[in-house]
Design an enzyme around this catalytic site. Structure first.
Site, PDB file in Angstrom:
ATOM      1  N   GLU A 215      37.908  37.194  43.048  1.00 19.09           N
ATOM      2  CA  GLU A 215      38.679  38.232  43.830  1.00 19.09           C
ATOM      3  C   GLU A 215      38.260  39.420  42.988  1.00 19.09           C
ATOM      4  O   GLU A 215      38.668  39.734  41.734  1.00 19.09           O
ATOM      5  CB  GLU A 215      40.424  37.806  43.365  1.00 19.09           C
ATOM      6  CG  GLU A 215      40.840  36.563  43.950  1.00 19.09           C
ATOM      7  CD  GLU A 215      41.073  36.776  45.678  1.00 19.09           C
ATOM      8  OE1 GLU A 215      41.284  37.952  45.940  1.00 19.09           O
ATOM      9  OE2 GLU A 215      41.140  35.651  46.197  1.00 19.09           O
ATOM     10  N   CYS A 249      43.762  46.890  43.051  1.00 21.21           N
ATOM     11  CA  CYS A 249      42.484  46.450  43.682  1.00 21.21           C
ATOM     12  C   CYS A 249      42.243  46.854  44.858  1.00 21.21           C
ATOM     13  O   CYS A 249      41.224  47.157  45.565  1.00 21.21           O
ATOM     14  CB  CYS A 249      42.130  45.334  43.443  1.00 21.21           C
ATOM     15  SG  CYS A 249      43.557  43.876  44.092  1.00 21.21           S
TER      16      CYS A 249
HETATM   17  P1  NAD Z   1      37.488  42.703  34.156  1.00 20.92           P
HETATM   18  O1  NAD Z   1      36.364  42.379  34.884  1.00 20.92           O
HETATM   19  O2  NAD Z   1      37.000  43.664  33.030  1.00 20.92           O
HETATM   20  O3  NAD Z   1      38.171  41.590  33.425  1.00 20.92           O
HETATM   21  C1  NAD Z   1      38.797  40.627  33.977  1.00 20.92           C
HETATM   22  C2  NAD Z   1      38.811  39.433  33.191  1.00 20.92           C
HETATM   23  O4  NAD Z   1      37.642  38.940  32.625  1.00 20.92           O
HETATM   24  C3  NAD Z   1      39.727  39.413  31.993  1.00 20.92           C
HETATM   25  O5  NAD Z   1      40.532  38.348  31.638  1.00 20.92           O
HETATM   26  C4  NAD Z   1      38.595  39.595  30.728  1.00 20.92           C
HETATM   27  O6  NAD Z   1      38.840  39.323  29.441  1.00 20.92           O
HETATM   28  C5  NAD Z   1      37.243  38.805  31.335  1.00 20.92           C
HETATM   29  N1  NAD Z   1      36.069  39.256  30.786  1.00 20.92           N
HETATM   30  C6  NAD Z   1      35.774  40.690  30.482  1.00 20.92           C
HETATM   31  N2  NAD Z   1      34.502  40.832  30.301  1.00 20.92           N
HETATM   32  C7  NAD Z   1      34.004  39.635  30.458  1.00 20.92           C
HETATM   33  C8  NAD Z   1      32.691  38.877  30.142  1.00 20.92           C
HETATM   34  N3  NAD Z   1      31.909  39.692  29.598  1.00 20.92           N
HETATM   35  N4  NAD Z   1      32.648  37.609  30.029  1.00 20.92           N
HETATM   36  C9  NAD Z   1      33.463  36.579  30.367  1.00 20.92           C
HETATM   37  N5  NAD Z   1      34.776  37.219  30.662  1.00 20.92           N
HETATM   38  C10 NAD Z   1      35.110  38.602  30.636  1.00 20.92           C
HETATM   39  O7  NAD Z   1      38.270  43.289  35.027  1.00 20.92           O
HETATM   40  P2  NAD Z   1      39.656  44.196  34.608  1.00 20.92           P
HETATM   41  O8  NAD Z   1      39.398  45.458  34.075  1.00 20.92           O
HETATM   42  O9  NAD Z   1      40.824  43.373  33.897  1.00 20.92           O
HETATM   43  O10 NAD Z   1      40.207  44.406  36.415  1.00 20.92           O
HETATM   44  C11 NAD Z   1      39.808  45.571  37.108  1.00 20.92           C
HETATM   45  C12 NAD Z   1      38.841  44.791  38.115  1.00 20.92           C
HETATM   46  O11 NAD Z   1      39.363  43.874  38.728  1.00 20.92           O
HETATM   47  C13 NAD Z   1      38.582  45.877  39.363  1.00 20.92           C
HETATM   48  O12 NAD Z   1      37.401  46.168  39.839  1.00 20.92           O
HETATM   49  C14 NAD Z   1      39.966  45.354  40.400  1.00 20.92           C
HETATM   50  O13 NAD Z   1      39.449  45.987  41.836  1.00 20.92           O
HETATM   51  C15 NAD Z   1      39.616  44.184  40.064  1.00 20.92           C
HETATM   52  N6  NAD Z   1      40.737  43.362  40.678  1.00 20.92           N
HETATM   53  C16 NAD Z   1      40.551  42.620  41.683  1.00 20.92           C
HETATM   54  C17 NAD Z   1      41.777  42.140  42.539  1.00 20.92           C
HETATM   55  C18 NAD Z   1      41.618  41.192  43.651  1.00 20.92           C
HETATM   56  O14 NAD Z   1      42.701  40.602  44.077  1.00 20.92           O
HETATM   57  N7  NAD Z   1      40.552  40.998  44.496  1.00 20.92           N
HETATM   58  C19 NAD Z   1      43.025  42.104  41.847  1.00 20.92           C
HETATM   59  C20 NAD Z   1      43.138  42.891  40.583  1.00 20.92           C
HETATM   60  C21 NAD Z   1      41.856  43.660  40.135  1.00 20.92           C
END
Ligand code: NAD
Length: 461
Positions: A215, A249
């Site tokens: 997602e 998002c």
């Molecule tokens: P992110 O990708 O930075 O983090 C998401 C998760 O991944 C967190 O739990 C984090 O700890 C983990 N993570 C971060 N870096 C990592 C790595 N190198 N290896 C493994 N895990 C890692 O995203 P965010 O900043 O928390 O959220 C924002 C993004 O999420 C935006 O792009 C937004 O559009 C998207 N989003 C999508 C939806 C959807 O339903 N499609 C909903 C909300 C947010």
């Protein structure tokens, strides 16, 4: 932020697998008990959950309740209501050649699933997938975002108090802990977050051939036709964009408006912002704050990418940014390059619907697309000539509400979907079962084949 020692992680996954292997998660009774307990958690701990959301994001209570706690209760109720039907074997037709037998699709749990959440709706986006994981009879490991530490700690405290602690676990932490988690073998990984990290998750899961749901995000366009109810459009765009201070998002990322309506739309949106958030939005109790300083700096830098029509003010101390609309933005500007994910909205004029559609098609497939038009044919054309995870006609964000609409991305915005039945399906294996009577045993398929082919051809038509 508290974290889980990486050495404990593989131990935790093994315990979940041992619990799953006992078969205790399979009976409907267990699934129902867990779902009721999850609803109970939301209801009884509502005040603490709302406080945590205020602490991490300054979420107004209305937004925190409707989009997080209340949303979850609704998902649980919908699931409880339909679970028996969803779990029943689904009969399908059986061809004559398979006489005499019955064909059905059975849903079976996948096993131990990993759910990784983001920070923008830190409770809903972690626990809504869990609703389907439990409903489908799985064990689950939850990894809340470390960026919203109050919510993360609260979930780690509450989940074992309400749910079967042998079957649902929480691991807190950031990159090192998630990396360690992703090295383990799960039966499904459900990830909500950025496209960049989505790639990392996909690659790690591939090593174990684990199916994933991604997602992700992207730049969701909002197209405004020349013939449109401007006042309603302005309200619905402003609402969808500045809910949770744009950290959604599916928030409209940018607006493409027919040039003849540009001025009027900008005027209507400016008036709407004042009506919603007052003359000093930085003081409004109805506007969330930016999650941290890094995102605050990133967003404030976008002010320079165009002419500020409204907003353009911010307060570093409180991490607040006033709803900001930009015009005169170049399609090559940084604000048009990455997902904005904050209260900044560029509005770009276009000369025709063709130009708007081509603009969208030239970019990665977005998670959502919004079209505002009085003429249904115009809206249909936009829907049929573009591809997006989901869409609304004459609204924004609201396609997430009906539980029977699967929510997910396409292309760069991800794959797989959830909400309502789709969440249950995401965490279920569809097992095809053919069940044949032994009373009749047609000899046709057995060697020697001599003389059989002409009958088979007749049967196959
Ligand atoms: P992110 O990708 O930075 O983090 C998401 C998760 O991944 C967190 O739990 C984090 O700890 C983990 N993570 C971060 N870096 C990592 C790595 N190198 N290896 C493994 N895990 C890692 O995203 P965010 O900043 O928390 O959220 C924002 C993004 O999420 C935006 O792009 C937004 O559009 C998207 N989003 C999508 C939806 C959807 O339903 N499609 C909903 C909300 C947010």
């Amino acid at each position: 932020m508290s974290t889980t020692a990486t050495t404990d992680i593989s131990q935790q996954v093994s315990s979940l697998r041992a619990a799953f292997d006992t078969g205790r998660t399979r009976p409907l009774a267990w699934r129902r008990t867990q779902l009721r307990a999850l609803a109970e958690l939301c209801r009884r701990e509502e005040a603490r959950l709302l406080d945590a959301l205020r602490a991490d994001l300054g979420k107004p209570e209305f937004e925190a309740y409707t989009a997080e706690v209340g949303f979850l209760v609704g998902e649980v109720q919908h699931t409880l209501k339909h679970l028996r039907r969803w779990t029943r074997p689904e009969k399908v037709s059986t061809p004559l050649l398979n006489f005499k037998g019955r064909s059905a699709v059975h849903r079976e749990p996948l096993g131990v699933v990993l759910i990784i959440g983001p920070w923008n709706y830190p409770i809903q986006l972690l626990l809504a997938p869990l609703v389907g994981a439990l409903a489908a009879g799985n064990c689950a490991l939850l990894k809340p975002s470390e960026v919203t530490p109050t919510c993360s700690a609260l979930i780690a405290e509450l989940v074992p108090n309400y749910l079967d602690a042998d079957c649902v676990a929480v691991v807190e932490g950031g990159v090192p802990e998630t990396t360690e988690l992703l090295a383990q073998r799960f039966d499904s990984v459900f990830f909500t977050g950025s496209t960049r990290v989505g790639r990392i998750v996909y690659e790690a899961a591939a090593k174990h051939l684990t199916p994933v749901t991604l997602e992700l995000g992207g730049k969701s366009p909002c197209i405004v036709d020349r013939d449109v109810d401007l006042e309603v459009a302005a309200r619905r765009i402003v609402w969808g964009k500045f809910f949770n201070a744009g950290q959604t998002c599916v928030a409209p990322d940018y607006v493409l408006v027919d040039r003849v309506q540009e001025e009027a739309l900008l005027d209507a949106m400016s008036r709407t912002i004042e009506a919603f958030y007052g003359s000093d939005p930085l003081e409004s109790p109805d506007l969330a704050r930016i999650v941290n300083e890094r995102h605050f700096e990133r967003l404030v830098a976008f002010f320079a990418d165009g002419d500020v029509v409204v907003g353009g003010r911010s307060d570093r101390e409180s991490l607040r940014i006033a709803p900001t609309i930009l015009r005169g933005v170049s399609p090559d500007a940084p604000v048009m390059g990455e997902e904005i994910f904050g209260p900044v909205l560029p509005v770009l004029p276009v000369d025709s619907m063709r130009e708007a559609i081509d603009f969208v098609r030239a970019r990665p497939k977005p998670l959502a697309l919004y079209v505002f038009a009085r003429d249904r044919a115009v809206a249909d054309r936009v829907l049929s000539e573009t591809s997006s995870g989901g869409a609304c006609v004459n609204d924004t964000v609201s396609h997430l509400v009906p539980p029977d609409l699967p929510f997910g991305g396409v292309g760069a915005s991800g794959f797989g979907a959830y909400h309502g039945r789709a969440t249950f399906e995401t965490f279920s294996h569809r097992k095809s079962v053919f069940d044949r009577s032994t009373r009749v045993d047609l000899r046709l398929r057995y060697p020697p084949y001599e003389g059989a082919l002409k009958w088979v051809k007749k049967l196959l038509g």
